[in-house]
Design an enzyme around this catalytic site. Structure first.
Site, PDB file in Angstrom:
ATOM      1  CG  ASP A  44      -2.223  -0.771   0.906  1.00 48.86           C
ATOM      2  OD1 ASP A  44      -2.407  -1.163  -0.257  1.00 48.86           O
ATOM      3  OD2 ASP A  44      -2.997  -1.007   1.848  1.00 48.86           O
TER       4      ASP A  44
ATOM      5  CG  HIS B  72      10.065  -7.389  -1.243  1.00 46.58           C
ATOM      6  ND1 HIS B  72       8.864  -7.160  -0.643  1.00 46.58           N
ATOM      7  CD2 HIS B  72      10.839  -7.998  -0.326  1.00 46.58           C
ATOM      8  CE1 HIS B  72       8.925  -7.604   0.598  1.00 46.58           C
ATOM      9  NE2 HIS B  72      10.096  -8.116   0.814  1.00 46.58           N
TER      10      HIS B  72
ATOM     11  CG  ASN C 139       4.235   7.313  -3.653  1.00 47.01           C
ATOM     12  OD1 ASN C 139       4.142   8.244  -4.447  1.00 47.01           O
ATOM     13  ND2 ASN C 139       3.384   6.302  -3.641  1.00 47.01           N
TER      14      ASN C 139
ATOM     15  CG  ASP D 139      -0.817  13.184  -3.420  1.00 49.23           C
ATOM     16  OD1 ASP D 139      -1.969  12.887  -3.093  1.00 49.23           O
ATOM     17  OD2 ASP D 139       0.077  12.316  -3.576  1.00 49.23           O
TER      18      ASP D 139
ATOM     19  CB  ALA E 143       2.581   6.938  -7.452  1.00 46.07           C
TER      20      ALA E 143
HETATM   21  P1  GDP Z   1       1.270  -1.169  -3.433  1.00 46.96           P
HETATM   22  O1  GDP Z   1       0.584  -2.141  -2.527  1.00 46.96           O
HETATM   23  O2  GDP Z   1       2.572  -0.718  -2.861  1.00 46.96           O
HETATM   24  O3  GDP Z   1       1.387  -1.626  -4.856  1.00 46.96           O
HETATM   25  O4  GDP Z   1       0.360   0.155  -3.399  1.00 46.96           O
HETATM   26  P2  GDP Z   1      -0.679   0.685  -4.468  1.00 46.96           P
HETATM   27  O5  GDP Z   1      -0.010   1.234  -5.647  1.00 46.96           O
HETATM   28  O6  GDP Z   1      -1.720  -0.348  -4.679  1.00 46.96           O
HETATM   29  O7  GDP Z   1      -1.271   1.929  -3.677  1.00 46.96           O
HETATM   30  C1  GDP Z   1      -1.978   1.781  -2.461  1.00 46.96           C
HETATM   31  C2  GDP Z   1      -2.963   2.914  -2.303  1.00 46.96           C
HETATM   32  O8  GDP Z   1      -2.290   4.151  -2.204  1.00 46.96           O
HETATM   33  C3  GDP Z   1      -3.918   3.056  -3.492  1.00 46.96           C
HETATM   34  O9  GDP Z   1      -5.198   3.394  -2.999  1.00 46.96           O
HETATM   35  C4  GDP Z   1      -3.324   4.195  -4.288  1.00 46.96           C
HETATM   36  O10 GDP Z   1      -4.302   4.897  -5.013  1.00 46.96           O
HETATM   37  C5  GDP Z   1      -2.729   5.057  -3.198  1.00 46.96           C
HETATM   38  N1  GDP Z   1      -1.589   5.845  -3.674  1.00 46.96           N
HETATM   39  C6  GDP Z   1      -0.478   5.366  -4.296  1.00 46.96           C
HETATM   40  N2  GDP Z   1       0.357   6.377  -4.563  1.00 46.96           N
HETATM   41  C7  GDP Z   1      -0.214   7.504  -4.110  1.00 46.96           C
HETATM   42  C8  GDP Z   1       0.175   8.890  -4.090  1.00 46.96           C
HETATM   43  O11 GDP Z   1       1.238   9.296  -4.548  1.00 46.96           O
HETATM   44  N3  GDP Z   1      -0.691   9.748  -3.506  1.00 46.96           N
HETATM   45  C9  GDP Z   1      -1.873   9.360  -2.971  1.00 46.96           C
HETATM   46  N4  GDP Z   1      -2.650  10.280  -2.420  1.00 46.96           N
HETATM   47  N5  GDP Z   1      -2.266   8.086  -2.977  1.00 46.96           N
HETATM   48  C10 GDP Z   1      -1.451   7.163  -3.538  1.00 46.96           C
END
Ligand code: GDP
Length: 605
Positions: free
Chosen positions: A26, A91, A141, A144, A210
């Site tokens: 997440d 990972h 990350n 925002d 992202a």
């Molecule tokens: P992963 O488990 O690391 O692959 O995480 P995800 O890419 O699935 O992201 C998890 C959650 O964080 C999702 O609801 C995304 O929309 C949110 N998210 C990811 N990057 C950002 C970001 O830069 N800003 C915000 N506000 N939300 C993000």
């Protein structure tokens, strides 16, 4: 068709660095990869393939374009043809795809949610990066989400940052300092990328979103710049036999089993003989077809997703169609070998690799099973890091044989009678056997959770063992025979007593205040009910067997103690020191005083 990466001919051609994204669930790995992929798709030239099998390429042309406004801060003139990103985050597998002399990934992005900071998998990732000596940068990350942040989509971080309020800038910097502190705890020097002087000693932190795309230009420019500058030797392209690693084994309608492979060196051609690993040993087979994904715009039907190519050049993600791939395992190396000597050499390398990861001993330890070589490797390494001994480590579903192996460890140490499974199934007969032999099976697809489950279970087993062991000890206790409550004078003696201290249990040998032996306490009764124990203040009837008689060795009103054996007393004072009440401890001290009169070394610890 132009495969990105194959077009530039220079004196020393460099290949694309392979980049793996890591980090806690997440924190935004998937979103970040989507954003990066989107960037290159949007700026793709006609006919250029940026989508590979299991990977995506961002061409240098795109990176240079994005970095144009950053020229003053990051002067990039790229010699590498681009960056190849492994598509699936997660990972455990990808970090652990090793090649001889280290990791398959040339560079890694450690994604950390700037608001949440470090989490379990962040630390796990860092440990892997360090163990494999993989250079990395940190993508801080979700900028925002910093309070007051005004988004400027797809802008360079530097530009967007300059336009934020003073307070927001400070809040962001505070979060960066926090990350620097956490990295420092694991021995890494770090700083915000634009404040770093010596990149060989300092890990770059690149603030990104992202979601809005802010900071992506710097992220790509830093990745390209750093890997080209510091990994040059590693990236020099050789036109020899291909070397790769298997990402996934997949059954495809009409094609049978296929393997998705990342080629990190050399050239792979149709008709090449390849050698790769399976759970049973090396597989030697011939490449029948090489497939690359078609650009989205050119796909006309769902079946028409792939494009057949005659050869591919590292670094590339490609699907290989070949016979005899049924038992191939993900995470294994793949070598092109076209002569008998090369085949023999490759087979030996595969065997060596398998023997390094698979464990088979007759020592006591847990049984570890995983779906791929990479995950097994990561699991075994995590077990070793936590000092958990391993008896068997192998690829594949959990079988009856595994249960039997675990039960052998269990005989030696209850807490090792366990099977840990990562992304595997339990075969029906194994389940039956596990119930029969009382062997614990734990399944999880996240390594730290699997270890957490194991430690919790181990603690519970130990707690139960302790209770059992404590039950078998003679407990310190002290009681008084209540005058007028002698029901039977001998054989057995039955009297009414009041417990004055400690815990009185049936089976305890007894002694008087001078330490003279008084037989064995048989039963404790209260209103006709047998009791397992009696505590201070309770008035109960007891029966005592042995060569004693009321009026001779004992009398009404006498104080009597349990006769705690030396070893039991020591056990209370050492192993169970923290588990006994002050009251029990006090009675034990009185017993020690009595016993030491005849045995000065009694309960000496
Ligand atoms: P992963 O488990 O690391 O692959 O995480 P995800 O890419 O699935 O992201 C998890 C959650 O964080 C999702 O609801 C995304 O929309 C949110 N998210 C990811 N990057 C950002 C970001 O830069 N800003 C915000 N506000 N939300 C993000």
């Amino acid at each position: 068709i132009k495969l990105s990466g194959t077009s530039r001919i220079e004196e020393q051609k460099l290949r694309q660095p392979i980049v793996v994204v890591m980090g806690h669930v997440d924190h935004g790995k998937t979103t970040l990869l989507d954003k990066i992929r989107g960037t290159s798709v949007a700026k793709r030239e006609p006919g250029e393939i940026t989508q590979h099998v299991g990977a995506s390429v961002v061409p240098s042309r795109v990176i240079e374009q994005l970095a144009e406004p950053l020229k003053k801060i990051i002067p990039v003139k790229l010699k590498i043809p681009g960056l190849l990103f492994i598509d699936t985050p997660g990972h455990e597998l990808f970090m652990n795809m090793r090649r001889i002399g280290g990791a398959i990934s040339d560079f890694s992005i450690l994604v950390v949610d700037i608001i949440e900071g470090f989490k379990e998998q962040t630390v796990e990732s860092l440990q892997l990066l360090r163990a494999r000596k993989v250079p990395f940068l940190v993508a801080a990350n979700k900028i925002d989400k910093i309070p007051g942040w005004k988004p400027y989509p797809n802008e360079a971080f530097i530009n967007s940052y300059a336009k934020q309020s003073q307070r927001t800038k400070e809040l962001l910097d505070e979060r960066i300092y926090h990350l620097m502190g956490e990295l420092g705890r694991y021995g890494f020097n770090s700083d915000r990328f634009d404040r770093i002087k010596d990149f060989t000693r300092t890990v770059s932190i690149v603030p990104v979103s992202a979601k809005t795309g802010e900071g992506i230009p710097e992220l790509l420019a830093m990745l390209a710049g750093l890997s080209q500058q510091y990994l040059k030797d590693r990236l020099i392209f050789t036109s020899g036999n291909a070397k790769g690693v298997v990402l996934e084994v997949k059954e495809m309608p009409g094609l049978g089993n296929t393997i998705d492979v990342i080629i990190y060196d050399g050239i792979l051609r149709k008709g090449d003989t390849i050698v790769l690993g399976s759970a049973e040993g090396p597989i030697v087979t011939k490449v029948r077809n090489l497939l690359m994904p078609k650009p989205l715009q050119e796909i006309r039907s769902p079946e028409d997703k792939f494009l057949s190519v005659d050869e591919v050049v590292a670094a590339v993600g490609v699907k290989i169609v070949a016979p005899d791939l049924d038992n191939a395992v993900a995470g294994t190396q793949l070598y092109v070998a076209n002569t008998p000597e090369e085949i023999e050499d490759a087979k030996n390398k595969i065997l060596e690799e398998l023997s390094k990861i698979k464990i088979k001993t007759d020592k006591s330890g847990v049984v570890a099973k995983a779906d791929t070589l990479g995950t097994l490797d990561a699991l075994v390494e995590a077990l070793k890091r936590n000092n958990i001994p391993v008896r068997i480590a192998d690829i594949g579903n959990i079988t009856k044989r595994d249960v039997v192996e675990a039960s052998i460890s269990k005989q030696d140490d209850e807490t090792l009678g366990v099977i840990l499974g990562f992304n595997v199934k339990v075969m029906p007969d194994a389940k039956e056997e596990a119930e029969k032999l009382n062997v614990k099976i734990m399944l999880n697809n996240i390594i730290y959770k699997l270890l957490e489950d194991y430690f919790n279970w181990k603690e519970e087993v130990k707690r139960l063992e302790k209770i059992k062991e404590m039950e078998n000890l003679v407990w310190p206790a002290k009681f008084r025979i209540i005058p007028g409550f002698v029901f039977r004078r001998s054989d057995p003696v039955i009297v009414g007593i009041e417990v004055l201290g400690g815990i009185l249990k049936p089976g305890s040998p007894l002694m008087d205040e001078a330490g003279r032996k008084l037989g064995i306490l048989q039963q404790i009764q209260d209103k006709g009910q047998s009791l397992k124990e009696a505590k201070p203040g309770m008035q109960v009837a007891i029966s005592v067997k042995g060569n004693i008689m009321v009026g001779r060795q004992i009398n009404e009103g006498d104080i009597i103690y349990t006769d705690v054996p030396d070893l039991h007393a020591r056990t209370f004072l050492t192993k169970f020191k923290g588990d006994i009440s002050d009251d029990v401890k006090m009675v034990l001290d009185e017993i020690i005083k009595i016993k030491r009169k005849s045995d000065p070394l009694y309960a000496f610890v």
